[in-house]
Design an enzyme around this catalytic site. Structure first.
Site, mmCIF file in Angstrom:
data_model
loop_
_atom_site.group_PDB
_atom_site.id
_atom_site.type_symbol
_atom_site.label_atom_id
_atom_site.label_comp_id
_atom_site.label_asym_id
_atom_site.label_seq_id
_atom_site.Cartn_x
_atom_site.Cartn_y
_atom_site.Cartn_z
ATOM 1 N N TYR A 133 -2.457 -0.220 10.647
ATOM 2 C CA TYR A 133 -2.459 -0.762 9.286
ATOM 3 C C TYR A 133 -1.161 -0.462 8.543
ATOM 4 O O TYR A 133 -0.578 -1.340 7.905
ATOM 5 C CB TYR A 133 -3.645 -0.184 8.518
ATOM 6 C CG TYR A 133 -3.667 -0.503 7.051
ATOM 7 C CD1 TYR A 133 -3.902 -1.803 6.611
ATOM 8 C CD2 TYR A 133 -3.473 0.502 6.092
ATOM 9 C CE1 TYR A 133 -3.934 -2.097 5.249
ATOM 10 C CE2 TYR A 133 -3.499 0.213 4.740
ATOM 11 C CZ TYR A 133 -3.733 -1.083 4.326
ATOM 12 O OH TYR A 133 -3.761 -1.376 2.991
ATOM 13 N N SER B 295 0.859 -1.182 0.000
ATOM 14 C CA SER B 295 0.000 0.000 0.000
ATOM 15 C C SER B 295 0.894 1.230 0.000
ATOM 16 O O SER B 295 2.084 1.151 0.345
ATOM 17 C CB SER B 295 -0.886 0.001 1.259
ATOM 18 O OG SER B 295 -1.501 1.257 1.458
#
Length: 261
Positions: free
Chosen positions: A163, A150
């Site tokens: 995260y 990501s």
């Protein structure tokens, strides 16, 4: 646990013709888009997820190309079984797309140890386990692994104290494994998507404050829009294919220019 659901082999055309592939987290979102694209490109796909209903819908859509395994990538026995399914069904494993993950958004003062442990179990340990067993299966003939990281696994962002670090695991694992296994014919790369219109993100448009949130997120991407799962899948396909035969250890942004700022 639901066991392997079998399907017939796909046709011979496409950039992944004859390849045996595992895609984790394939019931929805990016994983589903990858599984669909791989199938269209001639691969035999073992699609895995905790969402058995989602996997069944995928297999019904692509019955000639997709087999399914329901399981949890953070569980050693499940991760091993996902890889073994491809080897048992197709005789080998050529490609792993390590995509399964959870995406909680919270600041560190909102998160507890249990939140950290859960995300690291799925996004960190799960990626480690699936890569480990995939490499063991590929150690003779070689192969390709694509880890789904990501922009949060490359640069810091607000509200991602749990995260984001888990996605740094994906980026780092890809680089270390690339160096460790390059001389044995195994390529390991990662993609770093920006904000993508998965089913969860799309639902935000109907939630209080959701449209405003999405409009703000769009402005953070220089292209002034969000990406689609299909756009990420296209990048994954390239890295998994023989077209990327001299590429390993790369983290490819698919982010509308976000990381270029």
């Amino acid at each position: 646990m639901e066991d392997l659901k079998t399907a017939a082999a796909p046709g011979n055309g496409g950039r992944l013709a004859g390849k045996s592939c595992v895609v984790t987290g394939a019931a929805n979102g990016i994983g589903r888009a990858v599984a669909e694209l791989f199938a269209r490109e001639g691969a035999s796909v073992v699609a895995t997820d905790l969402d058995g209903d989602g996997l069944r819908r995928l297999a019904e859509q692509l019955p000639q190309a997709v087999s399914t395994v329901v399981g949890d990538v953070s569980r050693d026995e499940d991760a091993r079984r996902m890889i073994a399914a491809a080897v048992e069904r197709h005789g080998r494993l050529d490609v792993l797309v390590a995509n399964a993950g959870v995406i909680p958004l919270m600041e560190i003062t909102e998160a507890g140890a249990e939140d950290w442990d859960h995300v690291m179990a799925v996004d960190g340990r799960g990626m480690f386990l699936t890569c480990k067993y995939a490499i063991e299966a590929m150690a003779g003939p070689g192969g390709a692994i694509v880890c789904v990281s990501s922009i949060s696994g490359v640069a810091g962002q607000r509200g991602q104290a749990v995260y984001g670090p888990a996605k740094f695991v994906a980026s780092g694992l890809a680089k270390h494994l690339a160096v460790e296994w390059a001389d044995r014919g195994i390529r390991v790369n990662a993609v770093a998507p920006g904000t993508i219109t998965t089913e969860r993100v799309a639902r935000l448009r109907d939630e209080p404050g959701g449209p405003e949130y999405l409009a703000a997120i769009e402005q953070l991407h220089p292209m002034r829009r969000l990406g689609s799962p299909g756009e990420v899948a296209a990048a994954v396909l390239f890295l998994a294919s023989d077209e990327a035969s001299f590429i390993t250890g790369a983290v490819l942004p698919v982010d509308g220019g976000y990381l270029a700022q």
